[in-house]
Design a protein around this motif. Structure first.
Motif, PDB file in Angstrom:
ATOM      1  N   PRO A 122       0.831  -1.213   0.000  1.00  0.00           N
ATOM      2  CA  PRO A 122       0.000   0.000   0.000  1.00  0.00           C
ATOM      3  C   PRO A 122       0.862   1.259   0.000  1.00  0.00           C
ATOM      4  O   PRO A 122       1.798   1.381   0.794  1.00  0.00           O
ATOM      5  CB  PRO A 122      -0.819  -0.125   1.289  1.00  0.00           C
ATOM      6  N   LEU A 123       0.543   2.195  -0.864  1.00  0.00           N
ATOM      7  CA  LEU A 123       1.288   3.445  -0.959  1.00  0.00           C
ATOM      8  C   LEU A 123       1.278   4.240   0.347  1.00  0.00           C
ATOM      9  O   LEU A 123       2.324   4.762   0.754  1.00  0.00           O
ATOM     10  CB  LEU A 123       0.749   4.290  -2.107  1.00  0.00           C
ATOM     11  N   PRO A 124       0.117   4.381   1.056  1.00  0.00           N
ATOM     12  CA  PRO A 124       0.126   5.161   2.300  1.00  0.00           C
ATOM     13  C   PRO A 124       1.102   4.611   3.343  1.00  0.00           C
ATOM     14  O   PRO A 124       1.771   5.387   4.032  1.00  0.00           O
ATOM     15  CB  PRO A 124      -1.326   5.060   2.785  1.00  0.00           C
ATOM     16  N   ALA A 125       1.179   3.288   3.464  1.00  0.00           N
ATOM     17  CA  ALA A 125       2.101   2.707   4.449  1.00  0.00           C
ATOM     18  C   ALA A 125       3.547   3.001   4.073  1.00  0.00           C
ATOM     19  O   ALA A 125       4.382   3.316   4.935  1.00  0.00           O
ATOM     20  CB  ALA A 125       1.874   1.199   4.553  1.00  0.00           C
ATOM     21  N   TRP A 126       3.868   2.902   2.787  1.00  0.00           N
ATOM     22  CA  TRP A 126       5.228   3.199   2.332  1.00  0.00           C
ATOM     23  C   TRP A 126       5.563   4.663   2.562  1.00  0.00           C
ATOM     24  O   TRP A 126       6.670   5.008   2.977  1.00  0.00           O
ATOM     25  CB  TRP A 126       5.348   2.854   0.850  1.00  0.00           C
ATOM     26  N   ALA A 127       4.605   5.546   2.304  1.00  0.00           N
ATOM     27  CA  ALA A 127       4.822   6.979   2.504  1.00  0.00           C
ATOM     28  C   ALA A 127       5.041   7.291   3.983  1.00  0.00           C
ATOM     29  O   ALA A 127       5.871   8.150   4.326  1.00  0.00           O
ATOM     30  CB  ALA A 127       3.630   7.766   1.961  1.00  0.00           C
ATOM     31  N   PHE A 209       2.789  10.662   6.965  1.00  0.00           N
ATOM     32  CA  PHE A 209       3.205  11.462   5.816  1.00  0.00           C
ATOM     33  C   PHE A 209       2.449  12.782   5.782  1.00  0.00           C
ATOM     34  O   PHE A 209       3.031  13.840   5.492  1.00  0.00           O
ATOM     35  CB  PHE A 209       2.965  10.686   4.519  1.00  0.00           C
ATOM     36  N   ALA A 210       1.157  12.745   6.086  1.00  0.00           N
ATOM     37  CA  ALA A 210       0.363  13.973   6.101  1.00  0.00           C
ATOM     38  C   ALA A 210       0.851  14.924   7.193  1.00  0.00           C
ATOM     39  O   ALA A 210       0.848  16.151   7.001  1.00  0.00           O
ATOM     40  CB  ALA A 210      -1.111  13.643   6.311  1.00  0.00           C
ATOM     41  N   LEU A 211       1.280  14.372   8.328  1.00  0.00           N
ATOM     42  CA  LEU A 211       1.830  15.213   9.391  1.00  0.00           C
ATOM     43  C   LEU A 211       3.111  15.893   8.918  1.00  0.00           C
ATOM     44  O   LEU A 211       3.336  17.076   9.205  1.00  0.00           O
ATOM     45  CB  LEU A 211       2.109  14.366  10.629  1.00  0.00           C
ATOM     46  N   TYR A 212       3.946  15.151   8.217  1.00  0.00           N
ATOM     47  CA  TYR A 212       5.164  15.748   7.650  1.00  0.00           C
ATOM     48  C   TYR A 212       4.820  16.897   6.718  1.00  0.00           C
ATOM     49  O   TYR A 212       5.432  17.981   6.776  1.00  0.00           O
ATOM     50  CB  TYR A 212       5.979  14.682   6.913  1.00  0.00           C
ATOM     51  N   VAL A 213       3.845  16.688   5.850  1.00  0.00           N
ATOM     52  CA  VAL A 213       3.460  17.720   4.883  1.00  0.00           C
ATOM     53  C   VAL A 213       2.944  18.960   5.612  1.00  0.00           C
ATOM     54  O   VAL A 213       3.339  20.100   5.293  1.00  0.00           O
ATOM     55  CB  VAL A 213       2.399  17.179   3.910  1.00  0.00           C
ATOM     56  N   ALA A 214       2.061  18.763   6.594  1.00  0.00           N
ATOM     57  CA  ALA A 214       1.492  19.899   7.316  1.00  0.00           C
ATOM     58  C   ALA A 214       2.565  20.670   8.080  1.00  0.00           C
ATOM     59  O   ALA A 214       2.596  21.911   8.055  1.00  0.00           O
ATOM     60  CB  ALA A 214       0.410  19.407   8.277  1.00  0.00           C
ATOM     61  N   ALA A 215       3.461  19.938   8.761  1.00  0.00           N
ATOM     62  CA  ALA A 215       4.509  20.601   9.540  1.00  0.00           C
ATOM     63  C   ALA A 215       5.479  21.351   8.635  1.00  0.00           C
ATOM     64  O   ALA A 215       5.916  22.464   8.960  1.00  0.00           O
ATOM     65  CB  ALA A 215       5.253  19.570  10.382  1.00  0.00           C
ATOM     66  N   TYR A 216       5.812  20.765   7.500  1.00  0.00           N
ATOM     67  CA  TYR A 216       6.726  21.440   6.578  1.00  0.00           C
ATOM     68  C   TYR A 216       6.088  22.714   6.034  1.00  0.00           C
ATOM     69  O   TYR A 216       6.745  23.762   5.939  1.00  0.00           O
ATOM     70  CB  TYR A 216       7.108  20.523   5.422  1.00  0.00           C
ATOM     71  N   CYS A 217       4.818  22.642   5.671  1.00  0.00           N
ATOM     72  CA  CYS A 217       4.132  23.807   5.118  1.00  0.00           C
ATOM     73  C   CYS A 217       4.078  24.956   6.124  1.00  0.00           C
ATOM     74  O   CYS A 217       4.195  26.133   5.746  1.00  0.00           O
ATOM     75  CB  CYS A 217       2.717  23.438   4.683  1.00  0.00           C
ATOM     76  N   ALA A 218       3.892  24.611   7.416  1.00  0.00           N
ATOM     77  CA  ALA A 218       3.847  25.652   8.445  1.00  0.00           C
ATOM     78  C   ALA A 218       5.162  26.423   8.490  1.00  0.00           C
ATOM     79  O   ALA A 218       5.177  27.654   8.627  1.00  0.00           O
ATOM     80  CB  ALA A 218       3.552  25.019   9.806  1.00  0.00           C
ATOM     81  N   GLY A 219       6.275  25.706   8.372  1.00  0.00           N
ATOM     82  CA  GLY A 219       7.567  26.382   8.382  1.00  0.00           C
ATOM     83  C   GLY A 219       7.855  27.099   7.070  1.00  0.00           C
ATOM     84  O   GLY A 219       8.413  28.208   7.063  1.00  0.00           O
ATOM     85  N   ARG A 220       7.490  26.457   5.969  1.00  0.00           N
ATOM     86  CA  ARG A 220       7.765  27.060   4.655  1.00  0.00           C
ATOM     87  C   ARG A 220       7.035  28.390   4.501  1.00  0.00           C
ATOM     88  O   ARG A 220       7.538  29.313   3.837  1.00  0.00           O
ATOM     89  CB  ARG A 220       7.353  26.085   3.550  1.00  0.00           C
ATOM     90  N   PHE A 221       5.873  28.540   5.141  1.00  0.00           N
ATOM     91  CA  PHE A 221       5.091  29.766   5.001  1.00  0.00           C
ATOM     92  C   PHE A 221       5.865  30.973   5.525  1.00  0.00           C
ATOM     93  O   PHE A 221       6.013  31.982   4.834  1.00  0.00           O
ATOM     94  CB  PHE A 221       3.761  29.624   5.743  1.00  0.00           C
ATOM     95  N   TRP A 222       6.388  30.867   6.761  1.00  0.00           N
ATOM     96  CA  TRP A 222       7.070  32.040   7.320  1.00  0.00           C
ATOM     97  C   TRP A 222       8.481  32.218   6.747  1.00  0.00           C
ATOM     98  O   TRP A 222       8.976  33.346   6.636  1.00  0.00           O
ATOM     99  CB  TRP A 222       7.118  31.979   8.854  1.00  0.00           C
ATOM    100  N   ILE A 223       9.103  31.114   6.329  1.00  0.00           N
ATOM    101  CA  ILE A 223      10.426  31.240   5.714  1.00  0.00           C
ATOM    102  C   ILE A 223      10.295  31.874   4.325  1.00  0.00           C
ATOM    103  O   ILE A 223      11.108  32.713   3.923  1.00  0.00           O
ATOM    104  CB  ILE A 223      11.108  29.871   5.630  1.00  0.00           C
ATOM    105  N   GLU A 224       9.265  31.481   3.595  1.00  0.00           N
ATOM    106  CA  GLU A 224       9.035  32.038   2.253  1.00  0.00           C
ATOM    107  C   GLU A 224       8.796  33.536   2.325  1.00  0.00           C
ATOM    108  O   GLU A 224       9.217  34.293   1.427  1.00  0.00           O
ATOM    109  CB  GLU A 224       7.835  31.340   1.618  1.00  0.00           C
ATOM    110  N   ALA A 225       8.149  33.986   3.389  1.00  0.00           N
ATOM    111  CA  ALA A 225       7.852  35.412   3.535  1.00  0.00           C
ATOM    112  C   ALA A 225       9.116  36.243   3.721  1.00  0.00           C
ATOM    113  O   ALA A 225       9.099  37.472   3.491  1.00  0.00           O
ATOM    114  CB  ALA A 225       6.919  35.623   4.715  1.00  0.00           C
TER     115      ALA A 225
END
Length: 360
Positions: A122-127, A209-225
């Motif tokens: 299953p892809l989700p388990a591998w991710a 994997f979804a937690l990784y995506v959410a946590a990364y996006c939170a940091g990328r938002f303020w760093i991108e600014a």
């Protein structure tokens, strides 16, 4: 007055033997891939998968991810390659930098899906298994931007300011926020968070994997600014800031819905892998089965010894009973013969007395 700062490399390409170019950006990407596969393999085995499965699927995911990352960068920054005075051939020069993480993850997922189908997993388990490794790969890969003197923020006099010395591609030498370093440290924190949360809450079905995506996006938002490099803006914000918001919300929504619809973790992540017990390093072993066999053999040998000892004791007891029986029988026959003799003697005495009485 000179301030403390982080120096930039004088060049991003080094010649090996004066012939083979070694590019710092590519070198960081390669190291990041190896780290991601190594950690993902350990986590996959711990989840019950076979050693080597993560690497086999990564053979599909990595090339797709590189293509997707480059496409996202070229599309969102098309003016760097297709505007007047630019050479469109530069769009293929991936070693000069320019990979969009959003495109890399999206296309990489397509490649991973193909690899997972070929292996029947299953892809989700591998991710989930690969998620913290991807974050560490990003942390390492961001140092490739340091070699290329790119991805820096506003000017600053902080002691960890990045000293930009190159003036190519519109750069202005000076001291800037090292946004590449901020993102690298943030990604390390994301990897630690995912590993901790996965152990604490037993995340499954793609939630790690979804937690990784959410946590990364939170940091990328303020760093991108903080970044000052050229980018497209929409409603006063950079395009990648909007992308971070949208992807963050989608990741959180997935975590919530997945936890309700498919709680818990997958019991089987790779069919048939449970038949082979493996250690943490990926070497196939069967320690439990071996110990059970040894215990069984020990019990059998002890049982045989016990049976042997018991049979010897029984033989001794049988021999003893036989001897006693023979003794009893011999003594019994002797007493019966004695009784017979006694009865014969008494009969003869009575006959003699009867004859004496007649004569008298």
């Amino acid at each position: 007055m000179e301030i403390a700062y982080i120096p930039s490399p004088s060049r991003g390409v080094y010649e090996l033997f004066g012939v083979i170019p070694l590019r710092g950006y590519a070198f960081c990407i390669i190291i990041g891939v190896f780290v991601a596969v190594w950690l993902g393999n350990r986590r996959w085995i711990a989840r019950g998968g076979r050693p080597g499965t993560v690497a086999d699927i990564a053979v599909w995911a990595v090339p797709f991810g590189l293509v997707g990352g480059r496409l996202y960068h070229v599309i969102t920054d098309y003016q760097l390659y297709f505007s007047e005075g630019q050479d469109w051939v530069d769009a293929f020069k991936i070693w000069e930098g320019g990979l969009g993480i959003w495109g890399a993850i999206a296309f990489g997922a397509v490649g991973a899906w193909i690899g997972c189908r070929s292996r029947g997993v299953p892809l989700p388990a591998w991710a989930d298994a690969l998620a913290p490794g991807i974050a560490l790969a990003q942390a390492i890969g961001r140092w490739g931007n340091w070699f290329n003197q790119e991805l820096y923020g506003r000017e600053t006099d902080l002691p960890w300011a990045l000293h930009i010395t190159s003036s190519t591609d519109g750069r202005v030498p000076g001291y800037y926020h090292p946004t590449f370093l901020y993102e690298s440290l943030w990604c390390i924190g994301v990897a630690v968070l995912v590993i901790w949360a996965d152990r604490r809450f037993k995340l499954g079905h793609g939630r790690a994997f979804a937690l990784y995506v959410a946590a990364y996006c939170a940091g990328r938002f303020w760093i991108e600014a903080m970044r000052v490099d050229e980018a497209h803006h929409f409603l006063g914000m950079r395009l990648n800031e909007w992308t971070s918001i949208v992807v963050f919300l989608l990741a959180v929504l997935y975590i919530v819905l997945s936890a309700r619809l498919r709680p818990g973790r997958e019991e089987v992540v790779e069919p048939g892998a449970s038949d082979d017990d493996t250690d943490d390093d990926g070497a196939a072993v069967k320690l439990d089965k071996k110990s059970e066999d040894e215990d069984s053999e020990t019990k059998d040998s002890e049982g045989k010894k016990s049976d042997a000892g018991k049979s010897e004791a029984e033989k001794s007891a049988d021999e003893k009973e036989t001897a006693e029986a023979e003794t009893d029988s011999s003594s019994g026959s002797g007493s019966s013969e004695s009784e017979t003799d006694d009865s014969s003697s008494s009969v003869e005495a009575k006959d003699e007395e009867a004859e004496s009485a007649k004569k008298a």
